[in-house]
Enzyme design. Structure first.
Site, PDB file in Angstrom:
ATOM      1  N   HIS A  93       3.161   5.922   3.258  1.00 22.65           N
ATOM      2  CA  HIS A  93       2.021   4.446   2.935  1.00 22.65           C
ATOM      3  C   HIS A  93       2.767   3.764   5.171  1.00 22.65           C
ATOM      4  O   HIS A  93       3.529   2.556   4.139  1.00 22.65           O
ATOM      5  CB  HIS A  93       2.090   4.193   2.024  1.00 22.65           C
ATOM      6  CG  HIS A  93       0.602   2.713   2.188  1.00 22.65           C
ATOM      7  ND1 HIS A  93       0.192   2.557   0.917  1.00 22.65           N
ATOM      8  CD2 HIS A  93       0.567   2.063   3.332  1.00 22.65           C
ATOM      9  CE1 HIS A  93      -0.625   1.097   1.723  1.00 22.65           C
ATOM     10  NE2 HIS A  93      -0.927   1.031   2.478  1.00 22.65           N
ATOM     11  N   HIS A  95       1.797   1.893   8.300  1.00 22.48           N
ATOM     12  CA  HIS A  95       0.722   1.145   9.795  1.00 22.48           C
ATOM     13  C   HIS A  95       0.939   1.650  10.690  1.00 22.48           C
ATOM     14  O   HIS A  95       1.729   0.558  11.122  1.00 22.48           O
ATOM     15  CB  HIS A  95      -0.482   0.487   9.460  1.00 22.48           C
ATOM     16  CG  HIS A  95      -1.077   0.101   8.227  1.00 22.48           C
ATOM     17  ND1 HIS A  95      -2.426   0.201   8.027  1.00 22.48           N
ATOM     18  CD2 HIS A  95      -0.240  -0.343   6.722  1.00 22.48           C
ATOM     19  CE1 HIS A  95      -2.931  -0.051   6.765  1.00 22.48           C
ATOM     20  NE2 HIS A  95      -1.685  -0.533   5.761  1.00 22.48           N
ATOM     21  N   ARG A  97      -0.695   1.532  14.084  1.00 21.47           N
ATOM     22  CA  ARG A  97      -1.934   0.327  14.876  1.00 21.47           C
ATOM     23  C   ARG A  97      -1.599   1.393  16.320  1.00 21.47           C
ATOM     24  O   ARG A  97      -2.707   0.951  17.331  1.00 21.47           O
ATOM     25  CB  ARG A  97      -0.533  -0.564  15.745  1.00 21.47           C
ATOM     26  CG  ARG A  97      -0.533  -1.581  13.942  1.00 21.47           C
ATOM     27  CD  ARG A  97      -1.703  -2.210  13.487  1.00 21.47           C
ATOM     28  NE  ARG A  97      -0.974  -3.211  12.707  1.00 21.47           N
ATOM     29  CZ  ARG A  97      -1.284  -3.552  11.358  1.00 21.47           C
ATOM     30  NH1 ARG A  97      -2.261  -2.194  10.815  1.00 21.47           N
ATOM     31  NH2 ARG A  97      -1.285  -4.225  10.466  1.00 21.47           N
ATOM     32  N   HIS A 264      -1.007   1.077  -3.300  1.00 18.04           N
ATOM     33  CA  HIS A 264       0.411  -0.180  -3.446  1.00 18.04           C
ATOM     34  C   HIS A 264      -0.377  -1.060  -4.883  1.00 18.04           C
ATOM     35  O   HIS A 264      -1.050  -2.290  -4.897  1.00 18.04           O
ATOM     36  CB  HIS A 264       0.221  -1.464  -2.345  1.00 18.04           C
ATOM     37  CG  HIS A 264      -1.321  -1.479  -2.076  1.00 18.04           C
ATOM     38  ND1 HIS A 264      -2.791  -0.747  -2.630  1.00 18.04           N
ATOM     39  CD2 HIS A 264      -1.607  -1.356  -0.217  1.00 18.04           C
ATOM     40  CE1 HIS A 264      -3.665  -1.231  -1.337  1.00 18.04           C
ATOM     41  NE2 HIS A 264      -2.982  -1.493  -0.237  1.00 18.04           N
ATOM     42  N   ASN A 325      -1.744  -8.140   1.387  1.00 18.40           N
ATOM     43  CA  ASN A 325      -3.101  -7.878   0.960  1.00 18.40           C
ATOM     44  C   ASN A 325      -2.400  -5.702  -0.796  1.00 18.40           C
ATOM     45  O   ASN A 325      -1.868  -5.083   0.446  1.00 18.40           O
ATOM     46  CB  ASN A 325      -4.604  -7.422   1.089  1.00 18.40           C
ATOM     47  CG  ASN A 325      -6.069  -7.380   0.713  1.00 18.40           C
ATOM     48  OD1 ASN A 325      -5.473  -7.265  -0.816  1.00 18.40           O
ATOM     49  ND2 ASN A 325      -6.572  -6.677   1.430  1.00 18.40           N
ATOM     50  N   ASP A 352       3.974   0.345   3.024  1.00 20.21           N
ATOM     51  CA  ASP A 352       2.828  -0.650   3.986  1.00 20.21           C
ATOM     52  C   ASP A 352       3.539  -1.276   4.543  1.00 20.21           C
ATOM     53  O   ASP A 352       2.724  -2.571   4.840  1.00 20.21           O
ATOM     54  CB  ASP A 352       2.696  -1.349   2.660  1.00 20.21           C
ATOM     55  CG  ASP A 352       0.453  -1.352   2.488  1.00 20.21           C
ATOM     56  OD1 ASP A 352       0.232  -1.347   3.595  1.00 20.21           O
ATOM     57  OD2 ASP A 352      -0.379  -2.718   1.698  1.00 20.21           O
ATOM     58  N   PHE A 370      -3.226  -9.973   6.703  1.00 22.85           N
ATOM     59  CA  PHE A 370      -2.622  -9.587   5.583  1.00 22.85           C
ATOM     60  C   PHE A 370      -1.169  -8.790   5.996  1.00 22.85           C
ATOM     61  O   PHE A 370      -2.153  -7.909   7.313  1.00 22.85           O
ATOM     62  CB  PHE A 370      -3.183  -9.166   5.056  1.00 22.85           C
ATOM     63  CG  PHE A 370      -3.824  -9.461   3.759  1.00 22.85           C
ATOM     64  CD1 PHE A 370      -3.881 -10.587   2.853  1.00 22.85           C
ATOM     65  CD2 PHE A 370      -6.127 -10.022   4.395  1.00 22.85           C
ATOM     66  CE1 PHE A 370      -4.731 -11.204   1.864  1.00 22.85           C
ATOM     67  CE2 PHE A 370      -6.939 -10.848   3.692  1.00 22.85           C
ATOM     68  CZ  PHE A 370      -6.107 -11.444   2.289  1.00 22.85           C
ATOM     69  N   GLY A 371      -0.147  -8.798   5.722  1.00 23.59           N
ATOM     70  CA  GLY A 371       0.609  -7.611   6.028  1.00 23.59           C
ATOM     71  C   GLY A 371       1.932  -8.909   6.724  1.00 23.59           C
ATOM     72  O   GLY A 371       1.966  -9.179   6.746  1.00 23.59           O
TER      73      GLY A 371
HETATM   74  O1  DOR Z   1      -1.482  -6.418   3.421  1.00 26.16           O
HETATM   75  C1  DOR Z   1      -2.550  -5.700   4.268  1.00 26.16           C
HETATM   76  N1  DOR Z   1      -2.575  -5.063   5.644  1.00 26.16           N
HETATM   77  N2  DOR Z   1      -2.272  -4.368   3.264  1.00 26.16           N
HETATM   78  C2  DOR Z   1      -3.421  -3.645   3.641  1.00 26.16           C
HETATM   79  O2  DOR Z   1      -4.350  -3.360   2.865  1.00 26.16           O
HETATM   80  C3  DOR Z   1      -4.071  -3.140   5.228  1.00 26.16           C
HETATM   81  C4  DOR Z   1      -2.745  -4.187   6.044  1.00 26.16           C
HETATM   82  C5  DOR Z   1      -2.968  -3.934   7.304  1.00 26.16           C
HETATM   83  O3  DOR Z   1      -3.196  -2.776   8.080  1.00 26.16           O
HETATM   84  O4  DOR Z   1      -2.475  -5.114   8.315  1.00 26.16           O
END
Ligand code: DOR
Length: 480
Positions: A93, A95, A97, A264, A325, A352, A370-371
């Site tokens: 999991h 990201h 980008r 998560h 999140n 995440d 978020f993140g």
């Molecule tokens: O905090 C988060 N960021 N939760 C997610 O589900 C997506 C992620 C993001 O892509 O930034």
């Protein structure tokens, strides 16, 4: 000191050295067909192994583990005394980008961050721009990931455009190489679409990876709804927002027989729901993030105290880097999740890793994204639990490597002779400071900024090739 921008730190990326300084010396290393990693604590849960031994790598594969291995003439030697040698970490999991947000991360910078954190295989989420919702886009990520330091596996979107309203071409994306499917960042809005995805999963055996969040209930929230959100006067996200959709998706998995992988998981009640479903035979697996095990909503208020520890460090209040999140929850939730990890209700750890630029993290929490990043922080965070005796080192490697690899059918997770040499060597005690300059990720959004952590990868090897080495740590360790 570490990271590609620091002199003395070398990251070998195929024929393109990303670091500066001593690349040449390491180049010959990386090309060495044989490497003996000598005298480390070899931990491999796939073989029930935890012993001081040598690990021999020849032609990209594990050739043997033991104390008197016959290494061919010219074998490079890496002195791993006081270090842990384990199968490379696997993260399902992440990201990256890419495409869409190169200012936050790219396939390449994300892969370098992964190697720096000790990961050898990562799976990237489809909430890119455009989203990974067609076979062509999935294939494009696979093509562009060739030659990167770590193995990269794309996850396709469940719904077209990640809108949650129409099923995407899951079969086509699976053929193109998607290892699973998710609308992560959002729940799949339409329950019929989620049902169809899980029904397809029952036929194909591929995982449907669910972000559980009731949109309307979470709308406007910036942190966990509870005592701290009330104290700060900030809009909260109730635990029920997660649990309602979790319950929906568990019921749809029951109905269809599909494989639901819960992304998560953060609440104690959620853990009980997953446990009950498992006991009833629902095909469900679940992951938890290091930050949900070790950080709480207190961190949003700048009260940085690791779960289970006494010391409080002061951070910004409110801290936009603690906005994630699902949100950081309470200490009781975090402790419950650890119990769930230990009893097998929660199958694996994932990060995440969610890089964001500084512009996306203004002090105003209602505007901050978020993140938080995770690839370089997962190992030191999780090692806190090992240092406190709450998790054994083999248990840690199991949930960070062996199990995720086995569950998702990815290479790695084992040091069995004959398997591809995906290896991490780490120093569980090494002390380092979390700073922009010490992070390889293009983004540095983490509430751990400025803090001192213990434990870091010293060497990461993928397919027998050294893809990361902390030269400060190994200058005196490298053999002739
Ligand atoms: O905090 C988060 N960021 N939760 C997610 O589900 C997506 C992620 C993001 O892509 O930034």
């Amino acid at each position: 000191m570490r990271g590609p921008e620091n002199p003395g730190i070398v990251i070998e990326c195929g024929a393109r050295p990303l670091g500066s300084g001593r690349t040449q010396r390491l180049f010959s290393w990386a090309q060495s067909p044989a490497l003996l990693i000598r005298g480390g604590r070899v931990v491999d849960p796939s073989q029930g192994l935890d012993q001081t031994a040598d690990l021999l790598v020849i032609d990209g594969r594990v050739a043997g583990i033991g104390t008197e291995l016959a290494a061919p003439h010219g074998t490079a030697v890496f002195d791993a005394r006081d270090l842990v040698v384990a199968p490379g970490l696997v993260d399902v999991h992440v990201h990256l980008r890419d495409p869409g947000f190169p200012e936050k991360e790219t396939l390449e910078t994300g892969a370098v961050a992964a190697a720096t954190g000790g990961f050898t295989a990562i799976c990237c989420m489809p909430n890119t721009e455009p989203p990974l919702d067609t076979p062509e886009r999935v294939a494009d990520v696979i093509t562009r990931s060739r030659g990167l330091p770590v193995r990269v596996y794309p996850i396709g979107a469940i719904s077209r455009g990640r809108q949650g309203l129409e099923l995407a071409d899951l079969g086509g994306m699976a053929e193109a190489g998607a290892i699973g499917f998710s609308d992560d960042g959002d729940s799949t809005r339409d329950s019929r679409v989620m049902r169809a995805a899980l029904a397809w999963s029952a036929r194909s055996g591929r995982p449907i990876m669910a972000h559980c969040e009731d949109r309307a209930l979470a709308a406007g929230g910036v942190m966990h709804e509870g005592a701290v959100s009330r104290e700060l006067g900030l809009p909260g996200i109730p635990a029920a927002a997660e649990e309602i959709i979790l319950l929906r998706d568990l019921e749809l998995a029951r109905l269809t027989g599909g494989w639901l992988h819960v992304l998560h998981l953060t609440t104690a009640r959620g853990r009980r729901l997953v446990r009950a479903a498992k006991l009833e035979g629902v095909r469900v697996t679940a992951e938890v993030m290091p930050h949900h095990l070790l950080l709480t909503d207190e961190w949003v208020a700048g009260r940085r105290r690791f779960v289970g520890e006494d010391r409080v460090f002061t951070g910004p209040c409110p801290d936009p880097h603690a906005k994630v999140n699902p949100p950081l929850r309470t200490e009781a939730d975090a402790r419950d999740l650890l119990a769930g990890l230990r009893d097998g209700t929660i199958d694996i750890i994932a990060t995440d890793h969610a890089p964001h630029s500084e512009r996306d993290k203004p002090d105003d929490l209602t505007r901050a994204a978020f993140g938080m990043i995770g690839l370089e922080l997962a190992l030191p965070l999780m090692l806190r639990l090992v240092a406190r005796g709450e998790l054994s080192l083999p248990e840690l490697i199991d949930v960070l490597s062996t199990r995720p690899a086995a569950l998702f059918g990815l290479p790695g997770g084992t040091l069995r002779p004959g398997s591809p040499a995906d290896v991490v060597v780490f120093d569980p005690e090494a002390t380092w400071q979390v700073e922009r300059a010490t992070l390889a990720s293009r983004s540095c959004n983490t509430p751990l900024l400025g803090m001192e952590l213990h434990g870091q990868a010293v060497l990461t090897m993928v397919d027998g090739k050294v893809v990361y080495v902390d030269t400060d740590a190994v200058a005196w360790r490298a053999g002739p």
